[in-house]
Design a protein around this motif. Sequence first.
Motif, PDB file in Angstrom:
ATOM      1  N   ASN A 197       0.836  -1.187   0.000  1.00 50.33           N
ATOM      2  CA  ASN A 197       0.000   0.000   0.000  1.00 50.33           C
ATOM      3  C   ASN A 197       0.877   1.245   0.000  1.00 50.33           C
ATOM      4  O   ASN A 197       2.097   1.169   0.178  1.00 50.33           O
ATOM      5  CB  ASN A 197      -1.022  -0.015   1.149  1.00 50.33           C
ATOM      6  CG  ASN A 197      -0.407   0.204   2.504  1.00 50.33           C
ATOM      7  OD1 ASN A 197       0.516   0.982   2.688  1.00 50.33           O
ATOM      8  ND2 ASN A 197      -0.949  -0.494   3.494  1.00 50.33           N
ATOM      9  N   LEU A 198       0.279   2.399  -0.214  1.00 48.95           N
ATOM     10  CA  LEU A 198       1.059   3.620  -0.368  1.00 48.95           C
ATOM     11  C   LEU A 198       1.793   4.009   0.907  1.00 48.95           C
ATOM     12  O   LEU A 198       2.878   4.600   0.841  1.00 48.95           O
ATOM     13  CB  LEU A 198       0.198   4.767  -0.879  1.00 48.95           C
ATOM     14  CG  LEU A 198      -0.893   5.297   0.042  1.00 48.95           C
ATOM     15  CD1 LEU A 198      -0.430   6.577   0.709  1.00 48.95           C
ATOM     16  CD2 LEU A 198      -2.130   5.567  -0.779  1.00 48.95           C
ATOM     17  N   PHE A 199       1.273   3.649   2.072  1.00 52.86           N
ATOM     18  CA  PHE A 199       1.960   4.001   3.310  1.00 52.86           C
ATOM     19  C   PHE A 199       3.194   3.124   3.542  1.00 52.86           C
ATOM     20  O   PHE A 199       4.212   3.597   4.040  1.00 52.86           O
ATOM     21  CB  PHE A 199       0.999   3.939   4.500  1.00 52.86           C
ATOM     22  CG  PHE A 199      -0.109   4.955   4.368  1.00 52.86           C
ATOM     23  CD1 PHE A 199       0.166   6.308   4.380  1.00 52.86           C
ATOM     24  CD2 PHE A 199      -1.412   4.549   4.202  1.00 52.86           C
ATOM     25  CE1 PHE A 199      -0.841   7.252   4.235  1.00 52.86           C
ATOM     26  CE2 PHE A 199      -2.428   5.475   4.064  1.00 52.86           C
ATOM     27  CZ  PHE A 199      -2.137   6.835   4.069  1.00 52.86           C
ATOM     28  N   GLU A 200       3.109   1.849   3.162  1.00 56.44           N
ATOM     29  CA  GLU A 200       4.299   0.989   3.224  1.00 56.44           C
ATOM     30  C   GLU A 200       5.373   1.515   2.276  1.00 56.44           C
ATOM     31  O   GLU A 200       6.551   1.562   2.618  1.00 56.44           O
ATOM     32  CB  GLU A 200       3.940  -0.448   2.828  1.00 56.44           C
ATOM     33  CG  GLU A 200       3.137  -1.193   3.843  1.00 56.44           C
ATOM     34  CD  GLU A 200       2.727  -2.570   3.344  1.00 56.44           C
ATOM     35  OE1 GLU A 200       2.790  -3.500   4.159  1.00 56.44           O
ATOM     36  OE2 GLU A 200       2.355  -2.705   2.162  1.00 56.44           O
ATOM     37  N   ALA A 201       4.947   1.895   1.080  1.00 57.49           N
ATOM     38  CA  ALA A 201       5.891   2.423   0.094  1.00 57.49           C
ATOM     39  C   ALA A 201       6.527   3.711   0.596  1.00 57.49           C
ATOM     40  O   ALA A 201       7.739   3.907   0.480  1.00 57.49           O
ATOM     41  CB  ALA A 201       5.183   2.659  -1.235  1.00 57.49           C
TER      42      ALA A 201
ATOM     43  N   ALA B 242       0.808   8.432  -5.770  1.00 56.91           N
ATOM     44  CA  ALA B 242       0.502   7.784  -4.491  1.00 56.91           C
ATOM     45  C   ALA B 242       1.696   7.882  -3.548  1.00 56.91           C
ATOM     46  O   ALA B 242       1.531   8.147  -2.353  1.00 56.91           O
ATOM     47  CB  ALA B 242       0.118   6.321  -4.710  1.00 56.91           C
ATOM     48  N   LEU B 243       2.897   7.700  -4.090  1.00 55.19           N
ATOM     49  CA  LEU B 243       4.098   7.813  -3.259  1.00 55.19           C
ATOM     50  C   LEU B 243       4.235   9.224  -2.707  1.00 55.19           C
ATOM     51  O   LEU B 243       4.532   9.410  -1.528  1.00 55.19           O
ATOM     52  CB  LEU B 243       5.340   7.420  -4.056  1.00 55.19           C
ATOM     53  CG  LEU B 243       6.654   7.425  -3.280  1.00 55.19           C
ATOM     54  CD1 LEU B 243       6.612   6.435  -2.118  1.00 55.19           C
ATOM     55  CD2 LEU B 243       7.819   7.105  -4.211  1.00 55.19           C
ATOM     56  N   SER B 244       3.983  10.213  -3.544  1.00 60.04           N
ATOM     57  CA  SER B 244       4.055  11.610  -3.102  1.00 60.04           C
ATOM     58  C   SER B 244       3.057  11.887  -1.975  1.00 60.04           C
ATOM     59  O   SER B 244       3.389  12.522  -0.981  1.00 60.04           O
ATOM     60  CB  SER B 244       3.775  12.537  -4.283  1.00 60.04           C
ATOM     61  OG  SER B 244       3.775  13.877  -3.881  1.00 60.04           O
ATOM     62  N   PHE B 245       1.835  11.393  -2.139  1.00 61.33           N
ATOM     63  CA  PHE B 245       0.829  11.563  -1.098  1.00 61.33           C
ATOM     64  C   PHE B 245       1.267  10.872   0.188  1.00 61.33           C
ATOM     65  O   PHE B 245       1.145  11.428   1.281  1.00 61.33           O
ATOM     66  CB  PHE B 245      -0.527  11.006  -1.549  1.00 61.33           C
ATOM     67  CG  PHE B 245      -1.554  11.027  -0.466  1.00 61.33           C
ATOM     68  CD1 PHE B 245      -2.203  12.199  -0.127  1.00 61.33           C
ATOM     69  CD2 PHE B 245      -1.849   9.875   0.250  1.00 61.33           C
ATOM     70  CE1 PHE B 245      -3.134  12.223   0.897  1.00 61.33           C
ATOM     71  CE2 PHE B 245      -2.778   9.887   1.269  1.00 61.33           C
ATOM     72  CZ  PHE B 245      -3.430  11.063   1.595  1.00 61.33           C
ATOM     73  N   GLY B 246       1.783   9.653   0.075  1.00 63.16           N
ATOM     74  CA  GLY B 246       2.222   8.907   1.254  1.00 63.16           C
ATOM     75  C   GLY B 246       3.364   9.584   1.985  1.00 63.16           C
ATOM     76  O   GLY B 246       3.378   9.645   3.217  1.00 63.16           O
TER      77      GLY B 246
ATOM     78  N   SER C  40       9.982   2.922  -4.784  1.00 65.69           N
ATOM     79  CA  SER C  40       9.362   3.769  -5.803  1.00 65.69           C
ATOM     80  C   SER C  40       8.534   2.961  -6.796  1.00 65.69           C
ATOM     81  O   SER C  40       7.595   3.478  -7.395  1.00 65.69           O
ATOM     82  CB  SER C  40      10.434   4.539  -6.570  1.00 65.69           C
ATOM     83  OG  SER C  40      11.107   5.436  -5.723  1.00 65.69           O
ATOM     84  N   ALA C  41       8.889   1.716  -6.983  1.00 62.31           N
ATOM     85  CA  ALA C  41       8.176   0.868  -7.942  1.00 62.31           C
ATOM     86  C   ALA C  41       6.911   0.245  -7.358  1.00 62.31           C
ATOM     87  O   ALA C  41       6.113  -0.309  -8.107  1.00 62.31           O
ATOM     88  CB  ALA C  41       9.109  -0.235  -8.438  1.00 62.31           C
ATOM     89  N   TRP C  42       6.715   0.332  -6.068  1.00 59.42           N
ATOM     90  CA  TRP C  42       5.563  -0.314  -5.434  1.00 59.42           C
ATOM     91  C   TRP C  42       4.239   0.359  -5.758  1.00 59.42           C
ATOM     92  O   TRP C  42       3.207  -0.303  -5.816  1.00 59.42           O
ATOM     93  CB  TRP C  42       5.738  -0.366  -3.924  1.00 59.42           C
ATOM     94  CG  TRP C  42       6.807  -1.309  -3.464  1.00 59.42           C
ATOM     95  CD1 TRP C  42       7.475  -2.231  -4.211  1.00 59.42           C
ATOM     96  CD2 TRP C  42       7.337  -1.410  -2.153  1.00 59.42           C
ATOM     97  NE1 TRP C  42       8.396  -2.901  -3.439  1.00 59.42           N
ATOM     98  CE2 TRP C  42       8.328  -2.412  -2.156  1.00 59.42           C
ATOM     99  CE3 TRP C  42       7.088  -0.744  -0.968  1.00 59.42           C
ATOM    100  CZ2 TRP C  42       9.047  -2.766  -1.032  1.00 59.42           C
ATOM    101  CZ3 TRP C  42       7.803  -1.101   0.162  1.00 59.42           C
ATOM    102  CH2 TRP C  42       8.768  -2.110   0.132  1.00 59.42           C
ATOM    103  N   VAL C  43       4.249   1.679  -5.886  1.00 67.33           N
ATOM    104  CA  VAL C  43       3.014   2.432  -6.132  1.00 67.33           C
ATOM    105  C   VAL C  43       3.278   3.500  -7.182  1.00 67.33           C
ATOM    106  O   VAL C  43       4.430   3.747  -7.545  1.00 67.33           O
ATOM    107  CB  VAL C  43       2.475   3.087  -4.832  1.00 67.33           C
ATOM    108  CG1 VAL C  43       2.049   2.042  -3.819  1.00 67.33           C
ATOM    109  CG2 VAL C  43       3.490   4.028  -4.225  1.00 67.33           C
ATOM    110  N   SER C  44       2.238   4.161  -7.620  1.00 66.28           N
ATOM    111  CA  SER C  44       2.400   5.222  -8.614  1.00 66.28           C
ATOM    112  C   SER C  44       3.140   6.404  -7.984  1.00 66.28           C
ATOM    113  O   SER C  44       3.131   6.572  -6.754  1.00 66.28           O
ATOM    114  CB  SER C  44       1.037   5.686  -9.120  1.00 66.28           C
ATOM    115  OG  SER C  44       0.367   6.426  -8.112  1.00 66.28           O
TER     116      SER C  44
END
Length: 98
Positions: free
Chosen positions: A30-34, A61-65, A54-58
């Motif tokens: 999920n984005l929080f794990e990433a 989504a990474l920026s938001f997380g 960086s490859a786990w989510v878009s």
Amino acid sequence: MFDTIRKYAVRFRVSPRAQAPEVRERRAHNLFEAAAAYVAACAEDDQDRIDEASAWVSPEALSFGVSELACRAVIALARERDVSPHSVARDLLGLPAA
């Protein structure tokens, strides 16, 4: 700017969608794990782990997380130090007190 472009290009090379089905990870992150993995890797200057997280989510989504993690960290430090989040944020960035 070039670092951002490089990270974006690396994501295509190692994207789970681009890999064969047998190579894909069994569990989606999920984005929080990433975000947690990405920030920890950045703090330790571990480029391999940065690229992996960086490859786990878009990128969005990474920026938001990462933003959410920063907010929660500032709030936790503010409570721990018994000061305002504004003071903690400025202190972490090395800015003079307002």
